[in-house]
Design an enzyme around this catalytic site. Structure first.
Site, PDB file in Angstrom:
ATOM      1  N   GLN A 171      41.933  50.732  42.636  1.00  0.00           N
ATOM      2  CA  GLN A 171      41.572  51.756  41.649  1.00  0.00           C
ATOM      3  C   GLN A 171      40.145  51.530  41.130  1.00  0.00           C
ATOM      4  OE1 GLN A 171      44.260  53.194  38.363  1.00  0.00           O
ATOM      5  NE2 GLN A 171      43.180  51.627  37.213  1.00  0.00           N
ATOM      6  N   GLN A 205      49.115  61.466  38.481  1.00  0.00           N
ATOM      7  CA  GLN A 205      49.054  60.262  39.304  1.00  0.00           C
ATOM      8  C   GLN A 205      50.438  59.663  39.574  1.00  0.00           C
ATOM      9  OE1 GLN A 205      46.472  58.169  36.368  1.00  0.00           O
ATOM     10  NE2 GLN A 205      47.639  56.366  36.956  1.00  0.00           N
ATOM     11  N   HIS A 231      45.597  44.791  28.873  1.00  0.00           N
ATOM     12  CA  HIS A 231      44.823  45.894  28.297  1.00  0.00           C
ATOM     13  C   HIS A 231      43.948  45.390  27.145  1.00  0.00           C
ATOM     14  CE1 HIS A 231      48.569  48.180  29.661  1.00  0.00           C
ATOM     15  NE2 HIS A 231      47.613  48.785  30.319  1.00  0.00           N
TER      16      HIS A 231
HETATM   17  P1  AMP Z   1      47.382  51.172  33.083  1.00  0.00           P
HETATM   18  O1  AMP Z   1      47.734  51.403  31.656  1.00  0.00           O
HETATM   19  O2  AMP Z   1      48.417  50.428  33.851  1.00  0.00           O
HETATM   20  O3  AMP Z   1      46.909  52.433  33.775  1.00  0.00           O
HETATM   21  O4  AMP Z   1      46.129  50.201  33.085  1.00  0.00           O
HETATM   22  C1  AMP Z   1      44.990  50.492  32.325  1.00  0.00           C
HETATM   23  C2  AMP Z   1      43.917  49.481  32.648  1.00  0.00           C
HETATM   24  O5  AMP Z   1      44.397  48.170  32.334  1.00  0.00           O
HETATM   25  C3  AMP Z   1      43.526  49.462  34.133  1.00  0.00           C
HETATM   26  O6  AMP Z   1      42.128  49.278  34.226  1.00  0.00           O
HETATM   27  C4  AMP Z   1      44.274  48.269  34.641  1.00  0.00           C
HETATM   28  O7  AMP Z   1      43.670  47.670  35.770  1.00  0.00           O
HETATM   29  C5  AMP Z   1      44.190  47.333  33.444  1.00  0.00           C
HETATM   30  N1  AMP Z   1      45.213  46.303  33.516  1.00  0.00           N
HETATM   31  C6  AMP Z   1      46.546  46.481  33.702  1.00  0.00           C
HETATM   32  N2  AMP Z   1      47.175  45.303  33.781  1.00  0.00           N
HETATM   33  C7  AMP Z   1      46.218  44.340  33.646  1.00  0.00           C
HETATM   34  C8  AMP Z   1      46.227  42.910  33.654  1.00  0.00           C
HETATM   35  N3  AMP Z   1      47.354  42.233  33.822  1.00  0.00           N
HETATM   36  N4  AMP Z   1      45.053  42.253  33.493  1.00  0.00           N
HETATM   37  C9  AMP Z   1      43.902  42.954  33.334  1.00  0.00           C
HETATM   38  N5  AMP Z   1      43.820  44.300  33.320  1.00  0.00           N
HETATM   39  C10 AMP Z   1      44.956  44.990  33.473  1.00  0.00           C
END
Ligand code: AMP
Length: 280
Positions: free
Chosen positions: A155, A63, A39
């Site tokens: 996504q 979701q 993040h």
């Molecule tokens: P989430 O909080 O899991 O909904 O993720 C929020 C954002 O962070 C989304 O755009 C995810 O694709 C991105 N994200 C989650 N894990 C990673 C990672 N390991 N590397 C890069 N982006 C990530």
């Protein structure tokens, strides 16, 4: 200094209207919190690209397919704010549920096609929830650019389609997946893995990297899939939802990387669902 936390759309709009009036560009990084370096890399990309950066934290009930998953989802707001402090984001938008879903809320955004496969086939309604909340966050923030991780590649493509179809004037940027030392893609859900499961979890990315090498060398998915599934089973992965090669743009199923493509996997390890994908 930690960024101010804003909890209502009215307060957020007061800020964004001021920024817009000054001609400043606005970036948004939508998250569900429990922030990790993946993040933070998105926040850094936004910080570089736009004058103002909004990080949103909203554990979106629409979701989640499973009430226990929603209940158990890690919530670490104060830690999240501290982790963002060195990056210098402008605001953390942490809306209450009624700011996103007011009483009587009755609208849902469905992106057809792209949502029928991969995680969409295993998590009914999940991507409608994602598309709906992301559309709302784009509209509420009026952001010029949005930053998403390639980690959730399906996504990312769904969000791009949704923004284009609804004429939401925003650039959707895909950012590289950040991994732990062993190769495991970082995820807030990794916090739920037992110590034992953590030892085996990196096998997923190893298997995928080996498959990608073989695909690039001319092998087909049919030659590789069985051995890969065996390796995963031996490492303790209880079930594999999918392990598929798909076209990057429209997510069509492929046997060989005949056009720009990625290998996608979703597996269950000790009760925790892990997803990953890599470019082939
Ligand atoms: P989430 O909080 O899991 O909904 O993720 C929020 C954002 O962070 C989304 O755009 C995810 O694709 C991105 N994200 C989650 N894990 C990673 C990672 N390991 N590397 C890069 N982006 C990530």
């Amino acid at each position: 200094m930690t960024a101010p936390i804003v909890r209502t759309k009215e307060k957020l709009r007061t800020l964004t209207e001021k920024w817009k009036a000054n001609g400043e560009s606005v970036g948004i990084v939508p998250t569900m919190g429990a922030l990790h370096p993946g993040h933070l890399s998105l926040a850094q990309a936004a910080r570089k690209a736009t004058d103002r950066v909004i990080i949103t934290i909203f554990v979106n009930p629409k979701q989640f397919n499973n009430p226990d998953d929603l209940e158990n989802y890690p919530r670490t707001e104060q830690d999240d704010a501290r982790k963002l402090a060195p990056i210098g984001v402008d605001v953390l938008y942490v809306p209450e549920v009624d700011q996103i879903y007011p009483a009587g809320f009755a609208t849902s955004i469905s992106v057809n096609g792209l949502t029928d496969v991969l995680c969409g086939a295993h998590r009914p309604g999940h991507f409608d929830g994602v598309a709906t909340v992301v559309a709302k966050l784009f509209i509420q923030t009026g952001a010029d650019m949005a930053f998403f991780g390639n980690k959730d590649f399906q996504q990312l493509q769904i969000v791009r389609r949704m923004a284009a179809d609804l004429d939401i004037p925003i650039d959707v940027i895909g950012c590289p997946t950040i991994r732990e030392d062993g190769g495991l893609a970082m995820s807030s859900r990794n916090l739920l893995l037992s110590d034992r499961a953590r030892i085996y979890a990196p096998v997923l990315s190893e298997v995928m990297a080996d498959m990608a090498t073989d695909l690039r060398a001319g092998k087909a998915m049919a030659d590789l899939q069985e051995a890969a599934l065996d390796r995963l089973e031996q490492a303790g992965f209880a079930s594999v939802d999918y392990l598929e090669l798909r076209a990057s743009n429209d997510l069509a199923l492929l046997e060989t990387p005949s056009r720009p493509s990625r290998l996608f996997a979703a597996v269950l390890l000790a009760g925790v669902r892990l997803i990953d994908n890599i470019e082939v």
